[in-house]
Enzyme design. Structure first.
Site, PDB file in Angstrom:
ATOM      1  N   SER A 243       0.833  -1.204   0.000  1.00 38.54           N
ATOM      2  CA  SER A 243       0.000   0.000   0.000  1.00 38.54           C
ATOM      3  C   SER A 243       0.866   1.251   0.000  1.00 38.54           C
ATOM      4  O   SER A 243       0.566   2.228  -0.697  1.00 38.54           O
ATOM      5  CB  SER A 243      -0.921  -0.002   1.221  1.00 38.54           C
ATOM      6  OG  SER A 243      -1.572   1.245   1.365  1.00 38.54           O
ATOM      7  N   TRP A 246       2.312   1.691  -3.417  1.00 42.28           N
ATOM      8  CA  TRP A 246       1.284   2.136  -4.353  1.00 42.28           C
ATOM      9  C   TRP A 246       1.133   3.648  -4.327  1.00 42.28           C
ATOM     10  O   TRP A 246       0.895   4.287  -5.349  1.00 42.28           O
ATOM     11  CB  TRP A 246      -0.055   1.483  -4.014  1.00 42.28           C
ATOM     12  CG  TRP A 246      -1.190   1.976  -4.852  1.00 42.28           C
ATOM     13  CD1 TRP A 246      -1.579   1.500  -6.071  1.00 42.28           C
ATOM     14  CD2 TRP A 246      -2.078   3.061  -4.548  1.00 42.28           C
ATOM     15  NE1 TRP A 246      -2.656   2.210  -6.543  1.00 42.28           N
ATOM     16  CE2 TRP A 246      -2.975   3.181  -5.640  1.00 42.28           C
ATOM     17  CE3 TRP A 246      -2.202   3.935  -3.481  1.00 42.28           C
ATOM     18  CZ2 TRP A 246      -3.983   4.141  -5.660  1.00 42.28           C
ATOM     19  CZ3 TRP A 246      -3.202   4.894  -3.506  1.00 42.28           C
ATOM     20  CH2 TRP A 246      -4.076   4.987  -4.587  1.00 42.28           C
ATOM     21  N   HIS A 247       1.291   4.257  -3.145  1.00 41.06           N
ATOM     22  CA  HIS A 247       1.086   5.698  -3.025  1.00 41.06           C
ATOM     23  C   HIS A 247       2.150   6.504  -3.749  1.00 41.06           C
ATOM     24  O   HIS A 247       1.897   7.663  -4.107  1.00 41.06           O
ATOM     25  CB  HIS A 247       1.049   6.099  -1.548  1.00 41.06           C
ATOM     26  CG  HIS A 247      -0.284   5.898  -0.910  1.00 41.06           C
ATOM     27  ND1 HIS A 247      -0.681   4.696  -0.380  1.00 41.06           N
ATOM     28  CD2 HIS A 247      -1.327   6.747  -0.727  1.00 41.06           C
ATOM     29  CE1 HIS A 247      -1.908   4.812   0.098  1.00 41.06           C
ATOM     30  NE2 HIS A 247      -2.323   6.043  -0.089  1.00 41.06           N
ATOM     31  N   GLY A 248       3.304   5.965  -3.958  1.00 43.02           N
ATOM     32  CA  GLY A 248       4.312   6.744  -4.669  1.00 43.02           C
ATOM     33  C   GLY A 248       5.627   6.015  -4.789  1.00 43.02           C
ATOM     34  O   GLY A 248       5.966   5.148  -3.977  1.00 43.02           O
ATOM     35  N   PHE A 412      -0.804  10.624  -7.102  1.00 33.38           N
ATOM     36  CA  PHE A 412      -0.725   9.161  -7.029  1.00 33.38           C
ATOM     37  C   PHE A 412      -1.447   8.490  -8.185  1.00 33.38           C
ATOM     38  O   PHE A 412      -1.412   7.289  -8.273  1.00 33.38           O
ATOM     39  CB  PHE A 412      -1.310   8.680  -5.694  1.00 33.38           C
ATOM     40  CG  PHE A 412      -0.687   9.352  -4.501  1.00 33.38           C
ATOM     41  CD1 PHE A 412       0.686   9.498  -4.418  1.00 33.38           C
ATOM     42  CD2 PHE A 412      -1.464   9.867  -3.487  1.00 33.38           C
ATOM     43  CE1 PHE A 412       1.277  10.128  -3.341  1.00 33.38           C
ATOM     44  CE2 PHE A 412      -0.896  10.504  -2.396  1.00 33.38           C
ATOM     45  CZ  PHE A 412       0.480  10.631  -2.325  1.00 33.38           C
TER      46      PHE A 412
END
Length: 412
Positions: A243, A246-248, A412
């Site tokens: 997670s 995934w954000h950056g 994002f």
């Protein structure tokens, strides 16, 4: 299924993560004085790539699991993947909720339309009056953290917690409200997350569409809690690690995700110990005090994790963490507090407006513990309703910060 998942994720990897991993390999090669010939890609990230990638993956997986009938109309499927209100930053929908709505007729309904407009106005208030105003303090500190220490870093971190909440939940409100105006129902994405009494509860209230996505398609696929205790804890930690990535494409996000995963695993390790400690203190006799302590501790842990989320790099994050409590012996000195506020480069009135906006936000959250405020308003007299609508609109006009402040989750 495998071909679809790999091909979809490959597009996301090339556009969003290739340079990140390539740069990491380059740093390792330079450390060992090795030749590394692969260059960086100079490409533009497509709009909303992460969100419509996850939305299309949810469709494929649900069809594979037999929970959704395959869509034969390519136009309807395309509309599901690229539905404009939620395109850039969610909520990330499921095909069971959204696909059938594209085939239904939607007639004008005054209450539905006005409810959607109220939600959009509230989202705009949270964005321009609260989030963008708090961003002035947050940006001044986090863009040059070495110029600050102690109280200034604490204030900026707490302000960022409310900034990112109002920024992202404000976007979600506008997206959900605009879809509602047209007759479409999107899932709720936030539910008063800073009132959570544990990290686990926080992630059931924050960015609900993404949290449930990772739960349904990654965590459960890994075995969830239907495995050994050690594997269960690994599943929790790994899910949050992914997670974060995934954000950056930045190690700060990976650490942020890993830290939240560690919080959950650590809470499992210490559950019995915490219960015994609460019994020793006889907190069961003071439920309100216990709840206040739980909410305060959870909020503090979340704010600490936000440091990594907001910091530009690991060195900035490390500086902030190591200087967070510097000079706090002067915290009860009024001149020190005033000097800290002035160091933000803003007037006392601007900072006061930000604090009052946060207080108003939390007041609204307390009011709507059991029912959404726009539903409660519908039962009030006409004069009361329109007075509040007018106040919200005037607040946006007079207290809003209007500039080039993109929504945080756009990146994002």
């Amino acid at each position: 299924l495998i071909i679809s998942i790999i091909s979809t994720c490959l597009v996301l990897f090339v556009f969003k993560y290739f340079n990140f991993f390539n740069n990491s390999f380059l740093s390792i090669a330079e450390f060992f004085h090795l030749n590394y010939p692969i260059g960086m890609l100079n490409i533009i990230l497509p709009i909303g790539l992460s969100f419509h990638t996850f939305q299309s993956l949810s469709y494929v997986i649900e069809v594979y699991r037999g929970n959704q009938k395959a869509e034969k109309n390519f136009g309807i499927y395309s509309l599901y993947v690229m539905f404009y209100p939620q395109l850039v930053a969610g909520p990330i929908e499921r095909p069971q909720n959204l696909l059938h709505q594209f085939r239904e007729e939607h007639y004008f309904d005054y209450k539905r339309v006005t409810d959607g407009l109220k939600l959009m106005a509230w989202g705009m208030f949270k964005k321009v009056v609260i989030a963008d105003r708090l961003s002035m303090v947050v940006n001044s500190v986090y863009d040059n953290p070495t110029n600050f220490k102690g109280l200034a870093l604490i204030i900026a971190t707490i302000f960022f917690a409310f900034q990112i909440y109002c920024d992202f939940s404000g976007y979600s409100d506008i997206a959900i409200g605009s879809a509602q105006v047209m007759g479409f129902k999107l899932m709720d994405n936030f539910n008063r997350p800073y009132f959570s009494k544990s990290i686990s509860e926080f992630w059931k209230r924050w960015h609900i569409s993404l949290s449930t996505w990772f739960r349904d398609y990654l965590y459960i696929s890994l075995g969830g809690n239907k495995v050994s205790k050690a594997r269960w804890q690994f599943n929790l930690f790994f899910t949050f690690l992914v997670s974060g990535l995934w954000h950056g494409a930045n190690w700060t996000y990976v650490i942020w995700g890993g830290l939240n995963g560690f919080y959950l695993v650590f809470s499992l390790w210490t559950k019995d110990l915490r219960e015994k400690f609460a019994d020793i203190l006889k907190l069961s006799k003071f439920p309100k005090l216990r709840q206040f302590l739980q909410v305060s501790i959870t909020f503090s842990l979340i704010c600490f994790a936000w440091i990594f989320f907001r910091a530009r790099n690991l060195s900035d994050a490390w500086y902030i963490i190591t200087h967070l409590f510097s000079g706090l012996e002067n915290i009860f000195n009024l001149s020190y507090v005033i000097q800290t506020i002035e160091s933000f480069g803003l007037s006392k009135i601007e900072v006061l407006i930000g604090l009052l906006a946060i207080a108003f936000l939390e007041f609204i959250h307390i009011i709507q513990r059991h029912n959404k405020i726009r539903h409660m308003l519908s039962e009030k007299p006409l004069l009361v309703r329109w007075s509040l609508y007018y106040a919200i609109v005037m607040s946006i006009i007079y207290f809003g910060v209007f500039g080039k402040n993109n929504f945080i989750y756009f990146q994002f």
